[in-house]
Scaffold this motif. Structure first.
Motif, PDB file in Angstrom:
ATOM      1  N   ALA A 176       0.834  -1.204   0.000  1.00 32.03           N
ATOM      2  CA  ALA A 176       0.000   0.000   0.000  1.00 32.03           C
ATOM      3  C   ALA A 176       0.869   1.255   0.000  1.00 32.03           C
ATOM      4  CB  ALA A 176      -0.916  -0.007   1.218  1.00 32.03           C
ATOM      5  N   GLU A 177       1.936   1.242   0.793  1.00 31.89           N
ATOM      6  CA  GLU A 177       2.838   2.396   0.824  1.00 31.89           C
ATOM      7  C   GLU A 177       3.517   2.586  -0.529  1.00 31.89           C
ATOM      8  OE1 GLU A 177       6.688   4.131   3.355  1.00 31.89           O
ATOM      9  OE2 GLU A 177       5.819   2.162   3.837  1.00 31.89           O
ATOM     10  N   ALA A 178       3.893   1.488  -1.162  1.00 36.08           N
ATOM     11  CA  ALA A 178       4.522   1.578  -2.481  1.00 36.08           C
ATOM     12  C   ALA A 178       3.540   2.158  -3.498  1.00 36.08           C
ATOM     13  CB  ALA A 178       4.997   0.200  -2.934  1.00 36.08           C
ATOM     14  N   ALA A 179       2.270   1.783  -3.397  1.00 34.99           N
ATOM     15  CA  ALA A 179       1.254   2.315  -4.320  1.00 34.99           C
ATOM     16  C   ALA A 179       1.079   3.816  -4.108  1.00 34.99           C
ATOM     17  CB  ALA A 179      -0.064   1.581  -4.119  1.00 34.99           C
ATOM     18  N   ARG A 180       1.012   4.236  -2.819  1.00 35.04           N
ATOM     19  CA  ARG A 180       0.884   5.670  -2.533  1.00 35.04           C
ATOM     20  C   ARG A 180       2.115   6.425  -3.012  1.00 35.04           C
ATOM     21  NH1 ARG A 180      -1.083   3.573   2.410  1.00 35.04           N
ATOM     22  NH2 ARG A 180       0.955   3.925   3.373  1.00 35.04           N
ATOM     23  N   ASN A 181       3.267   5.858  -2.788  1.00 33.62           N
ATOM     24  CA  ASN A 181       4.510   6.503  -3.200  1.00 33.62           C
ATOM     25  C   ASN A 181       4.581   6.613  -4.719  1.00 33.62           C
ATOM     26  OD1 ASN A 181       7.329   7.403  -2.218  1.00 33.62           O
ATOM     27  ND2 ASN A 181       7.819   5.935  -3.821  1.00 33.62           N
ATOM     28  N   ALA A 182       4.143   5.560  -5.412  1.00 39.28           N
ATOM     29  CA  ALA A 182       4.157   5.578  -6.876  1.00 39.28           C
ATOM     30  C   ALA A 182       3.230   6.665  -7.408  1.00 39.28           C
ATOM     31  CB  ALA A 182       3.742   4.212  -7.423  1.00 39.28           C
ATOM     32  N   SER A 183       2.064   6.825  -6.759  1.00 39.51           N
ATOM     33  CA  SER A 183       1.125   7.872  -7.166  1.00 39.51           C
ATOM     34  C   SER A 183       1.736   9.257  -6.942  1.00 39.51           C
ATOM     35  CB  SER A 183      -0.178   7.732  -6.378  1.00 39.51           C
ATOM     36  OG  SER A 183      -1.068   8.776  -6.677  1.00 39.51           O
ATOM     37  N   GLN A 184       2.367   9.440  -5.788  1.00 40.29           N
ATOM     38  CA  GLN A 184       3.000  10.719  -5.491  1.00 40.29           C
ATOM     39  C   GLN A 184       4.152  10.994  -6.446  1.00 40.29           C
ATOM     40  OE1 GLN A 184       4.253  11.066  -1.426  1.00 40.29           O
ATOM     41  NE2 GLN A 184       4.712  13.247  -1.587  1.00 40.29           N
ATOM     42  N   LEU A 185       4.906   9.950  -6.763  1.00 40.59           N
ATOM     43  CA  LEU A 185       6.021  10.100  -7.697  1.00 40.59           C
ATOM     44  C   LEU A 185       5.525  10.523  -9.067  1.00 40.59           C
ATOM     45  CD1 LEU A 185       9.053   9.776  -8.238  1.00 40.59           C
ATOM     46  CD2 LEU A 185       8.648   7.343  -8.692  1.00 40.59           C
ATOM     47  N   ALA A 186       4.409   9.951  -9.504  1.00 38.33           N
ATOM     48  CA  ALA A 186       3.831  10.316 -10.802  1.00 38.33           C
ATOM     49  C   ALA A 186       3.394  11.780 -10.801  1.00 38.33           C
ATOM     50  CB  ALA A 186       2.655   9.403 -11.125  1.00 38.33           C
ATOM     51  N   GLU A 187       2.795  12.220  -9.682  1.00 31.19           N
ATOM     52  CA  GLU A 187       2.370  13.621  -9.576  1.00 31.19           C
ATOM     53  C   GLU A 187       3.564  14.560  -9.612  1.00 31.19           C
ATOM     54  OE1 GLU A 187       0.103  13.985  -6.045  1.00 31.19           O
ATOM     55  OE2 GLU A 187      -1.579  12.782  -6.760  1.00 31.19           O
ATOM     56  N   VAL A 188       4.631  14.194  -8.919  1.00 30.21           N
ATOM     57  CA  VAL A 188       5.831  15.032  -8.889  1.00 30.21           C
ATOM     58  C   VAL A 188       6.462  15.114 -10.269  1.00 30.21           C
ATOM     59  CG1 VAL A 188       8.179  15.197  -7.982  1.00 30.21           C
ATOM     60  CG2 VAL A 188       6.294  14.666  -6.444  1.00 30.21           C
ATOM     61  N   LYS A 189       6.513  13.990 -10.974  1.00 27.92           N
ATOM     62  CA  LYS A 189       7.068  13.992 -12.328  1.00 27.92           C
ATOM     63  C   LYS A 189       6.243  14.876 -13.253  1.00 27.92           C
ATOM     64  CE  LYS A 189       9.343   9.452 -12.263  1.00 27.92           C
ATOM     65  NZ  LYS A 189       9.346   8.061 -12.808  1.00 27.92           N
ATOM     66  N   ASP A 190       4.916  14.795 -13.114  1.00 27.70           N
ATOM     67  CA  ASP A 190       4.029  15.629 -13.923  1.00 27.70           C
ATOM     68  C   ASP A 190       4.251  17.106 -13.605  1.00 27.70           C
ATOM     69  OD1 ASP A 190       1.638  15.940 -15.732  1.00 27.70           O
ATOM     70  OD2 ASP A 190       0.788  16.783 -13.905  1.00 27.70           O
ATOM     71  N   SER A 191       4.419  17.416 -12.322  1.00 28.00           N
ATOM     72  CA  SER A 191       4.680  18.798 -11.918  1.00 28.00           C
ATOM     73  C   SER A 191       5.995  19.291 -12.492  1.00 28.00           C
ATOM     74  CB  SER A 191       4.693  18.907 -10.391  1.00 28.00           C
ATOM     75  OG  SER A 191       4.996  20.209  -9.965  1.00 28.00           O
ATOM     76  N   LEU A 192       6.996  18.416 -12.511  1.00 31.92           N
ATOM     77  CA  LEU A 192       8.298  18.793 -13.057  1.00 31.92           C
ATOM     78  C   LEU A 192       8.187  19.144 -14.536  1.00 31.92           C
ATOM     79  CD1 LEU A 192      11.360  19.063 -12.650  1.00 31.92           C
ATOM     80  CD2 LEU A 192      11.566  16.626 -13.184  1.00 31.92           C
ATOM     81  N   VAL A 193       7.450  18.333 -15.286  1.00 25.51           N
ATOM     82  CA  VAL A 193       7.263  18.595 -16.711  1.00 25.51           C
ATOM     83  C   VAL A 193       6.580  19.943 -16.916  1.00 25.51           C
ATOM     84  CG1 VAL A 193       6.036  17.844 -18.781  1.00 25.51           C
ATOM     85  CG2 VAL A 193       7.233  16.168 -17.374  1.00 25.51           C
ATOM     86  N   LYS A 194       5.539  20.206 -16.120  1.00 32.03           N
ATOM     87  CA  LYS A 194       4.788  21.460 -16.265  1.00 32.03           C
ATOM     88  C   LYS A 194       5.662  22.673 -15.927  1.00 32.03           C
ATOM     89  CE  LYS A 194       0.211  19.498 -15.407  1.00 32.03           C
ATOM     90  NZ  LYS A 194      -0.955  19.430 -14.486  1.00 32.03           N
ATOM     91  N   GLN A 195       6.468  22.562 -14.882  1.00 29.17           N
ATOM     92  CA  GLN A 195       7.318  23.693 -14.503  1.00 29.17           C
ATOM     93  C   GLN A 195       8.385  23.952 -15.564  1.00 29.17           C
ATOM     94  OE1 GLN A 195       6.444  25.619 -12.281  1.00 29.17           O
ATOM     95  NE2 GLN A 195       5.079  24.414 -11.013  1.00 29.17           N
ATOM     96  N   ARG A 196       8.909  22.906 -16.149  1.00 29.71           N
ATOM     97  CA  ARG A 196       9.896  23.091 -17.225  1.00 29.71           C
ATOM     98  C   ARG A 196       9.254  23.763 -18.435  1.00 29.71           C
ATOM     99  NH1 ARG A 196      13.007  17.226 -16.724  1.00 29.71           N
ATOM    100  NH2 ARG A 196      14.583  17.910 -15.207  1.00 29.71           N
ATOM    101  N   GLU A 197       8.010  23.385 -18.716  1.00 31.12           N
ATOM    102  CA  GLU A 197       7.289  24.029 -19.823  1.00 31.12           C
ATOM    103  C   GLU A 197       7.066  25.512 -19.518  1.00 31.12           C
ATOM    104  OE1 GLU A 197       3.770  21.702 -20.142  1.00 31.12           O
ATOM    105  OE2 GLU A 197       4.708  20.116 -21.367  1.00 31.12           O
ATOM    106  N   ARG A 198       6.753  25.824 -18.244  1.00 28.96           N
ATOM    107  CA  ARG A 198       6.560  27.226 -17.851  1.00 28.96           C
ATOM    108  C   ARG A 198       7.844  28.029 -18.063  1.00 28.96           C
ATOM    109  NH1 ARG A 198       4.080  27.922 -11.979  1.00 28.96           N
ATOM    110  NH2 ARG A 198       4.233  30.103 -12.614  1.00 28.96           N
ATOM    111  N   VAL A 199       8.961  27.447 -17.665  1.00 30.57           N
ATOM    112  CA  VAL A 199      10.244  28.149 -17.809  1.00 30.57           C
ATOM    113  C   VAL A 199      10.555  28.407 -19.268  1.00 30.57           C
ATOM    114  CG1 VAL A 199      12.743  27.867 -17.580  1.00 30.57           C
ATOM    115  CG2 VAL A 199      11.269  27.435 -15.629  1.00 30.57           C
ATOM    116  N   LEU A 200      10.358  27.394 -20.107  1.00 27.51           N
ATOM    117  CA  LEU A 200      10.634  27.566 -21.531  1.00 27.51           C
ATOM    118  C   LEU A 200       9.752  28.656 -22.137  1.00 27.51           C
ATOM    119  CD1 LEU A 200      11.050  23.844 -22.700  1.00 27.51           C
ATOM    120  CD2 LEU A 200      12.844  25.575 -22.456  1.00 27.51           C
ATOM    121  N   ALA A 201       8.471  28.666 -21.758  1.00 27.49           N
ATOM    122  CA  ALA A 201       7.553  29.683 -22.275  1.00 27.49           C
ATOM    123  C   ALA A 201       7.970  31.070 -21.814  1.00 27.49           C
ATOM    124  CB  ALA A 201       6.124  29.372 -21.834  1.00 27.49           C
TER     125      ALA A 201
END
Length: 370
Positions: free
Chosen positions: A158-183
């Motif tokens: 269960a902890e691994a599942a929660r961590n995987a979900s959080q990791l996916a959210e963080v990765k998505d946030s990273l992509v969005k912030q990089r797009e913001r910087v480029l723009a």
């Protein structure tokens, strides 16, 4: 043309800053009026500086996200290894537990009971009884160990599942912030090209970036730290003041006029001598100026119940020297400094239910937390 440039003097400036910090230099070292670059009157130039500062701050957010992502990935790897090891260990216990349950289901343990009944004398009865106890206790131990291992495995999964979900959210946030910087970089590059004097604007951007990283961020954090410290003592101020805390027996109300709050804050820290709160139209506005430094914090108070009941101060706008800072900076400061009000620090059996900020007053309604 990229705005993020390297400054040869930056290490020297940072070393000097750290030197003064360690020898106990006063805050005035960081706020000399002649250090502040002159803010241009042009709205286009101000917007260009604001975007450039946002690039710097979002870059810092990308660094924080990247570090958090690395931490989560390391944890995920450890959890997966732990789950694999648990899976191997539990297989043997699973087989033993299955054999025990099967023996009871098939009636194999009934023979032990019949042996007790068939004992010829008391001594024989107790010998069979001891043997019976050993077997039953061994069965219980086998089932208990398996149950504990199964629960541990399920918890790790269960902890691994929660961590995987959080990791996916963080990765998505990273992509969005990089797009913001480029723009923003493209936007700044275009504005620089269209300006009448690109070289002068680039120098101004460099000056404001240095000023923000060596003076501005320090001053903003100093104000947020002072607010966080003062909020810790606010319950004592409320308790010791007349007519601020009222009750009709069921509902408790805190009613603070902004003048009273500002007086309290100034008694807590002299930084508030030039910095004041104002309540109106559901907003909380804290602003002030000192020399060439100006800071405006605009937000609102809301009731939250997780992780505990509190009046949370949410920053909606943060402006330093007429330059609005991005949401990443606001969020980072809120995470670093706790400026919330906790009713249970005032009275242990109360919880906040409503909060309003209008007509120069902050009103908090609380009820019994039964």
């Amino acid at each position: 043309m990229k705005v993020r440039v390297k400054y040869p003097l930056l290490p020297v400036l940072l070393c000097l800053t750290l030197f003064f910090c360690f020898i106990g230099a006063p805050a005035a070292v960081y706020s000399q009026q002649d250090v502040s670059p002159v803010m241009p009157d042009s709205e286009e130039a101000r917007k260009l500086l604001e975007d450039s500062l946002s690039i710097v701050e979002i870059d810092h957010e990308i660094e924080r996200i990247t570090k958090r992502m690395e931490e989560l990935q390391t944890l995920q790897n450890e959890l997966q290894t732990q789950i694999q090891d648990m899976g191997l260990r539990i297989e043997d216990r699973r087989a033993r537990a299955a054999a025990v349950l099967r023996s009871y289901y098939m009636g194999e343990r009934d023979n032990l009971f019949f042996m007790l009944l068939s004992a010829k004398d008391l001594a024989g009865f107790f010998r069979v009884m001891d043997f019976y106890d050993i077997i039953i206790q061994n069965d219980r131990d086998t089932l208990t160990v398996y149950n504990n291992q199964y629960r541990s495995l399920a918890s790790a999964q269960a902890e691994a599942a929660r961590n995987a979900s959080q990791l996916a959210e963080v990765k998505d946030s990273l992509v969005k912030q990089r797009e913001r910087v480029l723009a923003l970089e493209q936007q700044v590059d275009g504005a620089l090209t269209a300006s009448g004097n690109p070289d002068a604007m680039k120098r101004l951007i460099e000056e404001f970036t240095l000023y923000w990283e060596n003076v501005g961020l320090y001053e903003v954090k100093r104000h947020f730290q002072a607010l966080a410290n003062a909020m810790e003592n606010l319950p004592s101020f409320v308790q010791g003041s007349k007519n601020i805390l009222k009750t009709n027996g069921k509902v408790y109300t805190i009613d603070i006029h902004e003048d009273d709050l500002n007086t309290f804050l100034r008694s807590e820290d002299e930084i508030f001598n030039s910095f004041a709160f104002h309540f109106d139209d559901g907003k909380v506005i804290a602003s002030g100026e000192s020399g060439n430094l100006s800071l405006l914090i605009e937000g609102k108070y809301t009731v939250i119940n997780e992780p505990e009941n509190a009046i949370m101060f949410e920053v909606d706008k943060l402006v330093f020297n007429r330059l609005e800072l991005p949401d990443t900076t606001r969020r980072a400061l809120q995470e670093e400094f706790d400026m919330n009000f906790y009713p249970k620090q005032l009275v242990s059996f109360l919880k906040a239910t409503e909060v309003a900020s209008d007509d120069q007053r902050l009103v908090v309604k609380m009820e019994l937390d039964l």
